[in-house]
Design an enzyme around this catalytic site. Structure first.
Site, PDB file in Angstrom:
ATOM      1  N   LYS A   1     -38.647  18.481  44.953  1.00  0.00           N
ATOM      2  CA  LYS A   1     -38.101  17.586  43.929  1.00  0.00           C
ATOM      3  C   LYS A   1     -38.230  16.152  44.411  1.00  0.00           C
ATOM      4  CE  LYS A   1     -33.887  17.058  41.093  1.00  0.00           C
ATOM      5  NZ  LYS A   1     -32.505  17.566  40.887  1.00  0.00           N
TER       6      LYS A   1
ATOM      7  N   SER B   1     -31.377  18.849  36.162  1.00  0.00           N
ATOM      8  CA  SER B   1     -32.365  17.825  36.404  1.00  0.00           C
ATOM      9  C   SER B   1     -33.613  18.313  37.154  1.00  0.00           C
ATOM     10  CB  SER B   1     -31.733  16.680  37.195  1.00  0.00           C
ATOM     11  OG  SER B   1     -31.357  17.110  38.482  1.00  0.00           O
TER      12      SER B   1
ATOM     13  N   SER C   1     -28.027  21.524  38.320  1.00  0.00           N
ATOM     14  CA  SER C   1     -29.407  21.045  38.242  1.00  0.00           C
ATOM     15  C   SER C   1     -30.463  21.960  38.833  1.00  0.00           C
ATOM     16  CB  SER C   1     -29.520  19.671  38.901  1.00  0.00           C
ATOM     17  OG  SER C   1     -29.067  18.674  38.016  1.00  0.00           O
TER      18      SER C   1
END
Lengths: 493, 496
Positions: free
Chosen positions: A87, A162, A186
């Site tokens: 990420k 996210s 997330s």
């Protein structure tokens, strides 16, 4: 032989981590071949999925070659030569790390996060950096300053957020596994929406050093994988005490694959009524309850339980997380790094304009919420109150875990929704995380595992356990996975 | 109307730990090239996390104990939020409601009268970076940031509003400063900015229980500046009040060159620091056992040491005062005493000798070269060696001074200097006798004066003998032989 290898190579990107590891071990293919296959897959689907902010093809092939050499020299572990996505809020030295924000669009860290170092040390191969909601604030990946990521199961829909890039990349076969971060759901919510497995570890199990902070007391890095075994293998690689993170836990670590036996005898599971909220899609409820039946069939005793403070979790979260974020994001002022507004001789105007143009609307909204909540005269009513509620939520869980070993809930009350559907209404977007937020507030581990489909889209089941019960959660999820076929379903791209 | 002055001081003390407050960077930034003592943590780079420096916590607890504070078992760090380019994270990690030490007191001496000044709290935080401003003259104005200082441990000692005059404020500061040095927690150099003071000043009608509106005075870089700034501020406020005006609550900066305080910013627009607990650091559990261990290691502070010097070594108060002025001076003194030769003079005599040399010639040389005792090349062992040479009769006091000067410059051992330069006292009476004979022969007038009864002429002749022997004749021997020679001459000439 050549033909056979050629045939295999076309499908290498489809392998799970555990399968790829086995293949590499018996020299059925090399890491370079596996990596090339993933890079080809990225080329094939990325313009539709958009899960990467940056693809690091050259670095990946170099690392893969190095991994192959290490293996030839007899120095290979389970993750050696396995291609992954990180990420884009996990700092990678000399590799752009953007947080999907204009503010850090050209930011190149001078150091790597502890998790990245650990993975690199173990020979994992970096394919690139995963798209996300800007600074991890969002539940749909639509808050990326660059582009939204699309759900591989339906490109018109969101992958969740996210860590939308992580879940979409794994679901689409672009990466064998990915690391996400989970502040209020997330990792788990996008895993649920994309039909993959995502684990949020106990707060402190995985070092946060080098994770660009959103809300420090809630953030936690965790794996997104194609199945439960993969997540256990990745957790083995990233967990552990780090002297650079004062909140990391000093406890010794188990082998997280040890519990993957398929047995659930004597297990007590709780079904918290508060998590089956109004507004939950009927298909989600059905799939979850069906999964509960399967678990019962596997030998688990299921009983209804109550977590009465659940309804306060959302409000509590939206005080604490923005408060912490308002301080964490204060450093982005254009003076030291990142985007810097230059078109003024005035220092204060430069700093203000940097933030005005560098941050997107959701980030600014949360900074304002947090600043307000911490302001003199409001602190007691908001921040202090939220901390007190936080204690109550923790106690609620502690009470329940005296009776049951783990909790089963839906991960998300809804399946993947169409792009643009909720962007106009922040509160509707916030409500999607209602089943995942309380777990971060309590600092507990939880994972999401695919448990069926509703309206043709994946549904995830959430398993929540007490402090440091990852081994147990993985064990339950593995038993469930062995009894079902959901994790084998792949999107058609 | 009679007004009473009310002053409270906030003193920031940089701790001299090896590394910074929350990272491993060296804390001795003072002479390092700009931005050379930095890492992701003190630069505030995204993703970096703080780790508490245990030594800094220990120093703060030690200071708290020295100030008679309570050390709570539970403490924590908080974030103090304000934007400024010298603050790398946009917040300062500090302590808000649970400082490491609270509720102590500091005793100050006001011309012999003692006064106890409350210490409300001692807490720990991190220093900010240093900004350098370049004025417009050479083009556009700009500023540069040197991050070396960012993250250096900073301890804040907050007094109660117990000080009633600029004199008391100065006495408080001087005493606190000495304690910092004695504890060895800070170099506490005001010029270098590692001992900084802000003052809250207000006036109230004498006898009133309520406080008046206060101003905060900053930018005072010496004890003298604090004293002058506070005097100015007290007079300024008094003038305003006497004219029927109202004090504005504000921050005022001391402008040294003009000798005035000027308004910096009004407190009405003050920052809201939005303190909240630092989530990157778990709360601190301060174990009682640790506190006791630190208490046992507390060094003797100036007041106690002074009393002991008087009691144990029989030193005059004046000597004891000067010798305990800094811990380094007192340590030097006692290091020298520890080397007293067994066959030498008794402790008290020896102590007074050492004191005389330290406060006399050594201090004179130090003042000339503007060095303090830690920078002196004459070690306590050297000084003791010098005293032993005098006691053994090898050196006269006069030559010893010369030897000390040379040792001060070269750092060589006194015995070596004596050997190499051929300094030593002449004990051989035949050599001295020859010099005496010469002196008597060369100075018939002095001899005649003596014979006439002017006994002081003998002293002049001894001086001549010393000159002839380049100061090396043992003075007692020279005197004895001169007197013997003169008496012989007088007897030969017949008594008048």
């Amino acid at each position: 032989m050549d033909e056979l290898q050629g045939q295999r190579r076309d499908e290498l990107w489809e392998l799970t981590l555990d399968q790829a590891r086995a293949g590499l071990e018996r020299r059925a293919f090399s890491s370079v071949e596996l990596t090339q296959s993933c890079l080809e897959r990225i080329q094939q689907v990325e313009d539709r999925v958009k899960s990467f902010v940056t693809v690091t093809g050259e670095i990946a092939l170099e690392q893969a070659a190095k991994a192959d050499r290490a293996r030839a020299a007899g120095a290979a572990g389970p993750l050696t030569g396995i291609p992954m996505q990180l990420k884009d809020l996990i700092c990678t030295r000399d590799i752009r790390t953007t947080c999907s924000s204009r503010m850090l669009e050209n930011y190149v860290p001078v150091y790597s996060a502890t998790v990245a170092e650990k993975l690199f040390d173990q020979g994992a191969v970096l394919l690139g950096k995963g798209n996300m909601d800007e600074f991890a604030m969002g539940s749909s990946c639509e808050n990326s300053a660059f582009f939204p990521t699309h759900n591989p199961w339906d490109l018109q829909r969101v992958p969740g957020g996210s860590s939308g890039g992580a879940a979409a990349a794994v679901a689409a076969g672009e990466a064998v596994f990915a690391l996400g971060s989970d502040t209020g759901g997330s990792i788990r919510q996008p895993a649920s929406l994309c039909g993959v497995v995502g684990l949020k570890p106990t707060y402190g199990l995985v070092s946060r050093y080098g994770l660009i902070a959103f809300a420090s007391s809630l953030d936690q890095i965790g794996p997104v994988g194609k199945d439960v075994t993969d997540c256990a293998l990745v957790l083995n690689a990233i967990a552990g005490y780090d002297a650079k993170d004062s909140t990391s836990l000093p406890e010794g670590l188990p082998d997280f694959t040890r519990g993957l036996t398929g047995k659930l005898d004597g297990l007590r599971l709780g079904l918290p009524e508060e998590y089956f909220v109004a507004g939950m899609q009927p298909g989600v409820r059905e799939a979850t309850l069906k999964a509960v039946e399967t678990l019962e069939g596997l030998g688990a005793a299921v009983e209804p339980v109550s977590l009465p403070t659940t309804e306060y979790a959302l409000a509590c979260y939206y005080i604490i997380a923005p408060s912490e974020c308002s301080a964490n994001l204060a450093r982005y002022d254009g003076v030291k790094f990142g985007y810097s507004y230059q078109d003024t001789p005035d220092m204060w105007e430069a700093m203000e304009s940097t933030r005005q143009y560098g941050f997107g609307p959701e980030v600014k909204r949360r900074i304002m919420l947090g600043t307000y909540a911490l302001s003199s005269g409001y602190y007691d009513a908001y921040y202090r109150q939220a901390q007190q509620v936080r204690t109550l939520i923790r106690q609620d869980f502690a009470r329940v875990f005296e009776k049951v070993d783990a909790l089963v809930t839906p991960t998300s009350p809804v399946v993947a929704f169409p792009l643009g559907e909720k962007t106009a209404d922040p509160v509707q977007m916030y409500l999607i995380d209602v089943c995942t937020l309380p777990i971060n507030i309590a600092g507990l581990p939880a994972l999401s595992v695919p448990c069926g489909f509703a309206e043709g889209l994946p549904v995830g089941m959430q398993l929540i356990g007490p402090h440091l019960s990852e081994e147990r959660l993985l064990s339950i999820a593995y038993a469930y996975e062995q009894a079902t076929e959901w994790h084998k379903a792949k999107p058609k791209l | 109307m009679q007004y009473e002055t009310v002053i409270g001081l906030e003193v920031h003390v940089q701790l001299q730990t090896r590394s910074k407050m929350f990272c491993g960077c060296p804390a001795d930034y003072q002479n390092a090239p700009a931005n050379s003592r930095v890492c992701p943590v003190c630069l505030g780079l995204p993703g970096a996390l703080p780790v508490i420096n245990r030594k800094a916590v220990e120093y703060t607890i030690m200071t708290g104990l020295a100030l008679g504070c309570r050390i709570p078992g539970y403490s924590k760090f908080d974030r103090k939020n304000y934007p400024y380019p010298d603050l790398m994270k946009g917040y300062q990690v500090s302590q808000y409601d649970l400082p490491l030490a609270e509720e102590g007191a500091l005793e100050i001496d006001l011309d012999g009268a003692a006064k106890s000044v409350g210490v409300m709290r001692v807490h720990l935080e991190e220093d900010a970076a240093k900004l350098q401003h370049f004025p417009e003259a050479a083009g556009d104005a700009y500023s540069l940031v040197d991050v070396n200082r960012a993250g250096v441990p900073l301890m804040e000692v907050v007094s109660a509003p117990d000080l009633r005059s600029p004199e008391e404020a100065r006495a408080y500061l001087v005493t606190l400063h000495s304690i910092m040095q004695y504890l060895g927690v800070s170099s506490a150099n005001m010029q270098d900015g590692n001992f900084r003071c802000d003052a809250n000043v207000s006036l109230r009608p004498a006898g009133s229980a309520e406080f008046g509106t206060r101003t905060e005075v900053k930018n005072m870089n010496s004890f003298r500046a604090v004293y002058l700034a506070l005097n100015y501020e007290v007079e300024r406020q008094q003038r305003i009040l006497e004219d029927g005006g109202r004090i504005v609550q504000e921050t005022r900066g001391w402008v040294e060159e003009r000798g005035v305080t000027v308004s910096q910013r009004s407190k009405e627009h003050a920052h809201d620091y939005r303190y909240f607990p630092e989530p990157d650091l778990p709360p601190l559990a301060v174990a009682a056992g640790w506190v006791e261990e630190i208490r046992r290691r507390l060094p003797e502070l100036a007041d106690r040491r002074k009393a002991r010097f008087i009691e144990e070594y029989g030193l005059p108060r004046y000597d004891a005062d000067l010798l305990t002025g800094t811990r380094a001076m007192a340590d030097y003194f006692e290091a020298a005493l520890a080397l007293r030769p067994p066959a030498g003079p008794d402790t008290k005599t020896f102590a007074k000798n050492v004191s005389n040399w330290m406060l006399g010639d050594l201090s004179r040389l130090m003042n000339l070269e503007n060095r303090d005792i830690t920078e002196v090349r004459v070690t306590p062992a050297h000084l003791v060696e010098l005293l032993a040479l005098i006691d053994a009769g090898t050196l006269s006091g006069t030559i010893a001074k010369t030897v000390l000067e040379e040792a001060f410059t070269s750092g060589a051992e006194p015995a070596k200097i004596v050997r190499e330069k051929g300094y030593s006292q002449i004990n051989d009476s035949s050599v001295v006798e020859a010099a005496v004979a010469q002196a008597l022969a060369d100075n018939p007038q002095a001899v005649a004066d003596y014979v006439k009864g002017k006994e002081t002429a003998a002293r002049f002749l001894v001086g001549q003998v010393m000159k002839l022997t380049r100061g090396q004749a043992k003075p007692e021997l020279a005197l004895e032989l001169v007197q013997a020679g003169l008496v012989a001459i007088r007897d030969a000439e017949g008594t008048p």
